[in-house]
Design a protein around this motif. Structure first.
Motif, PDB file in Angstrom:
ATOM      1  N   TRP A   1      37.209  46.201  31.609  1.00 18.27           N
ATOM      2  CA  TRP A   1      37.007  45.798  32.956  1.00 18.27           C
ATOM      3  C   TRP A   1      37.367  44.316  33.142  1.00 18.27           C
ATOM      4  O   TRP A   1      37.323  43.471  32.181  1.00 18.27           O
ATOM      5  CB  TRP A   1      35.766  45.973  33.705  1.00 18.27           C
ATOM      6  N   GLN A   2      37.668  43.769  34.337  1.00 18.25           N
ATOM      7  CA  GLN A   2      38.364  42.299  34.497  1.00 18.25           C
ATOM      8  C   GLN A   2      37.801  42.173  36.103  1.00 18.25           C
ATOM      9  O   GLN A   2      38.343  42.892  36.831  1.00 18.25           O
ATOM     10  CB  GLN A   2      39.689  42.321  34.104  1.00 18.25           C
ATOM     11  N   LEU A   3      37.703  41.068  36.350  1.00 16.67           N
ATOM     12  CA  LEU A   3      37.396  40.391  37.571  1.00 16.67           C
ATOM     13  C   LEU A   3      38.234  39.179  37.685  1.00 16.67           C
ATOM     14  O   LEU A   3      38.228  38.327  36.623  1.00 16.67           O
ATOM     15  CB  LEU A   3      35.872  39.932  37.627  1.00 16.67           C
ATOM     16  N   THR A   4      38.706  39.066  38.682  1.00 14.33           N
ATOM     17  CA  THR A   4      39.742  37.903  38.920  1.00 14.33           C
ATOM     18  C   THR A   4      39.581  37.425  40.239  1.00 14.33           C
ATOM     19  O   THR A   4      38.950  38.003  41.184  1.00 14.33           O
ATOM     20  CB  THR A   4      41.329  38.015  38.585  1.00 14.33           C
ATOM     21  N   GLY A   5      39.702  36.009  40.169  1.00 12.54           N
ATOM     22  CA  GLY A   5      39.286  35.261  41.322  1.00 12.54           C
ATOM     23  C   GLY A   5      40.867  34.599  42.204  1.00 12.54           C
ATOM     24  O   GLY A   5      41.714  35.275  41.616  1.00 12.54           O
ATOM     25  N   ALA A   6      40.701  33.655  42.676  1.00  6.18           N
ATOM     26  CA  ALA A   6      41.917  33.093  43.520  1.00  6.18           C
ATOM     27  C   ALA A   6      42.836  32.774  42.552  1.00  6.18           C
ATOM     28  O   ALA A   6      42.323  32.267  41.506  1.00  6.18           O
ATOM     29  CB  ALA A   6      41.508  31.943  44.222  1.00  6.18           C
ATOM     30  N   GLY A   7      44.046  33.064  42.721  1.00  7.48           N
ATOM     31  CA  GLY A   7      45.249  32.668  42.052  1.00  7.48           C
ATOM     32  C   GLY A   7      45.229  33.445  40.742  1.00  7.48           C
ATOM     33  O   GLY A   7      46.182  33.066  39.668  1.00  7.48           O
TER      34      GLY A   7
ATOM     35  N   ARG B   1      42.891  33.820  38.551  1.00  6.38           N
ATOM     36  CA  ARG B   1      42.065  33.141  37.674  1.00  6.38           C
ATOM     37  C   ARG B   1      40.780  34.345  37.015  1.00  6.38           C
ATOM     38  O   ARG B   1      40.206  34.738  37.685  1.00  6.38           O
ATOM     39  CB  ARG B   1      41.410  31.736  38.133  1.00  6.38           C
ATOM     40  N   GLU B   2      40.972  34.504  35.724  1.00  9.51           N
ATOM     41  CA  GLU B   2      39.933  35.428  35.222  1.00  9.51           C
ATOM     42  C   GLU B   2      38.562  35.034  35.467  1.00  9.51           C
ATOM     43  O   GLU B   2      37.951  33.897  34.956  1.00  9.51           O
ATOM     44  CB  GLU B   2      40.239  35.564  33.933  1.00  9.51           C
ATOM     45  N   LEU B   3      37.767  35.816  35.991  1.00  7.71           N
ATOM     46  CA  LEU B   3      36.178  35.370  36.161  1.00  7.71           C
ATOM     47  C   LEU B   3      35.250  36.013  35.187  1.00  7.71           C
ATOM     48  O   LEU B   3      34.424  35.324  34.833  1.00  7.71           O
ATOM     49  CB  LEU B   3      35.681  35.732  37.691  1.00  7.71           C
TER      50      LEU B   3
ATOM     51  N   GLU C   1      26.492  46.737  32.530  1.00 12.94           N
ATOM     52  CA  GLU C   1      26.200  46.235  33.793  1.00 12.94           C
ATOM     53  C   GLU C   1      27.190  45.012  33.996  1.00 12.94           C
ATOM     54  O   GLU C   1      27.379  44.215  33.101  1.00 12.94           O
ATOM     55  CB  GLU C   1      24.742  45.967  34.101  1.00 12.94           C
ATOM     56  N   ILE C   2      27.589  44.916  35.206  1.00 13.22           N
ATOM     57  CA  ILE C   2      28.350  43.739  35.617  1.00 13.22           C
ATOM     58  C   ILE C   2      27.713  43.120  37.077  1.00 13.22           C
ATOM     59  O   ILE C   2      27.263  43.705  37.692  1.00 13.22           O
ATOM     60  CB  ILE C   2      29.854  43.828  35.787  1.00 13.22           C
ATOM     61  N   THR C   3      28.244  41.847  37.132  1.00 14.73           N
ATOM     62  CA  THR C   3      27.837  41.117  38.475  1.00 14.73           C
ATOM     63  C   THR C   3      29.212  40.850  39.184  1.00 14.73           C
ATOM     64  O   THR C   3      29.960  40.041  38.386  1.00 14.73           O
ATOM     65  CB  THR C   3      26.932  40.188  38.593  1.00 14.73           C
ATOM     66  N   VAL C   4      29.400  41.448  40.138  1.00 15.13           N
ATOM     67  CA  VAL C   4      30.858  40.940  41.075  1.00 15.13           C
ATOM     68  C   VAL C   4      30.494  39.986  41.981  1.00 15.13           C
ATOM     69  O   VAL C   4      29.734  39.906  42.990  1.00 15.13           O
ATOM     70  CB  VAL C   4      31.278  42.146  41.808  1.00 15.13           C
ATOM     71  N   PRO C   5      30.987  38.651  41.536  1.00 16.04           N
ATOM     72  CA  PRO C   5      30.554  37.198  42.396  1.00 16.04           C
ATOM     73  C   PRO C   5      31.502  37.301  43.717  1.00 16.04           C
ATOM     74  O   PRO C   5      32.589  37.941  43.938  1.00 16.04           O
ATOM     75  CB  PRO C   5      31.326  36.288  41.417  1.00 16.04           C
ATOM     76  N   GLU C   6      31.066  36.565  44.737  1.00 16.15           N
ATOM     77  CA  GLU C   6      31.569  36.448  46.015  1.00 16.15           C
ATOM     78  C   GLU C   6      33.044  35.893  45.946  1.00 16.15           C
ATOM     79  O   GLU C   6      34.072  36.200  46.695  1.00 16.15           O
ATOM     80  CB  GLU C   6      30.758  35.215  46.692  1.00 16.15           C
ATOM     81  N   SER C   7      33.228  35.020  44.685  1.00 12.74           N
ATOM     82  CA  SER C   7      34.633  34.486  44.627  1.00 12.74           C
ATOM     83  C   SER C   7      35.690  35.703  43.920  1.00 12.74           C
ATOM     84  O   SER C   7      36.807  35.404  43.637  1.00 12.74           O
ATOM     85  CB  SER C   7      34.668  33.449  43.534  1.00 12.74           C
ATOM     86  N   ALA C   8      35.391  37.006  43.596  1.00  8.28           N
ATOM     87  CA  ALA C   8      36.009  37.726  43.063  1.00  8.28           C
ATOM     88  C   ALA C   8      37.078  38.344  43.999  1.00  8.28           C
ATOM     89  O   ALA C   8      36.752  38.464  45.299  1.00  8.28           O
ATOM     90  CB  ALA C   8      35.234  39.015  42.476  1.00  8.28           C
TER      91      ALA C   8
END
Length: 184
Positions: free
Chosen positions: A137-143, A145-147, A159-166
């Motif tokens: 899996w991969q979570l990315t943010g603005a632009g 950018r890998e989170l 288990e993962i946490t998806v942040p508000e910035s994702a």
């Protein structure tokens, strides 16, 4: 132009390429009768010329499958709905087996493998209850950018946490991500 008769509903417009459906008032079993809930389930589901009992049987098999899966492992039952492995669970449960509504409600908050962007990315905690050994899996943010990113060693629960910035969430080989805690 006159509307539908009192107590009836207008048929839903056909989508291009869709098989014509039998009007709700024309749905009758070869023998016996349908309950009101069964009739509701069958409305807009029975292709013209098809036996409505066969369509009803498909919905009942969905309920039977959920009953079996939830006895074996509730997470697997929810994951099967999330992934689409148990197709049309929402209407079958709503009309034929409402005792499983909690599974459908929880599944609506999960993610199947794939890519989710923008508003489809919901912050919170999730777990892959039955990932394959190829789960990543991969979570990315603005632009872009890998989170966060990772994989499941040996197919163990993750288990993962998806942040508000994702802004984007991508999952492969993880089967289904189920909501944890506060996002249930």
């Amino acid at each position: 132009m006159a509307g539908p008769a009192a107590g009836t509903t207008a048929p839903k417009p056909q989508k291009s390429g869709e098989v014509p459906k039998t009007p709700a008032g024309d749905i009758t079993p070869a023998a016996g009768s349908f309950t009101e809930k069964q009739k509701e389930y069958l409305t807009d589901r029975v292709p013209k010329g098809m036996d409505p009992a066969a369509v009803l049987q498909t919905g009942q098999e969905t309920c039977d499958r959920l009953r079996y899966l939830v006895k074996a492992d509730r997470d697997i039952a929810v994951g099967a709905i999330v992934s689409g492995e148990v197709a049309d669970a929402k209407p079958a449960v709503a009309h034929l087996c409402p005792r499983h509504q909690d599974l459908v409600d929880e599944a609506a908050l999960g993610y199947a493998d794939g890519t989710y962007e923008g508003a489809r990315v919901r912050p919170g905690r999730y777990r892959a209850a039955s990932p394959t050994t190829a789960c990543s899996w991969q979570l990315t943010g603005a632009g872009g950018r890998e989170l966060d990113s990772g994989s499941s060693a040996g197919g163990k629960q993750v288990e993962i946490t998806v942040p508000e910035s994702a802004r984007t969430f991508t999952s492969t080989g993880c089967y289904a991500w189920l909501p944890r805690g506060e996002n249930r």
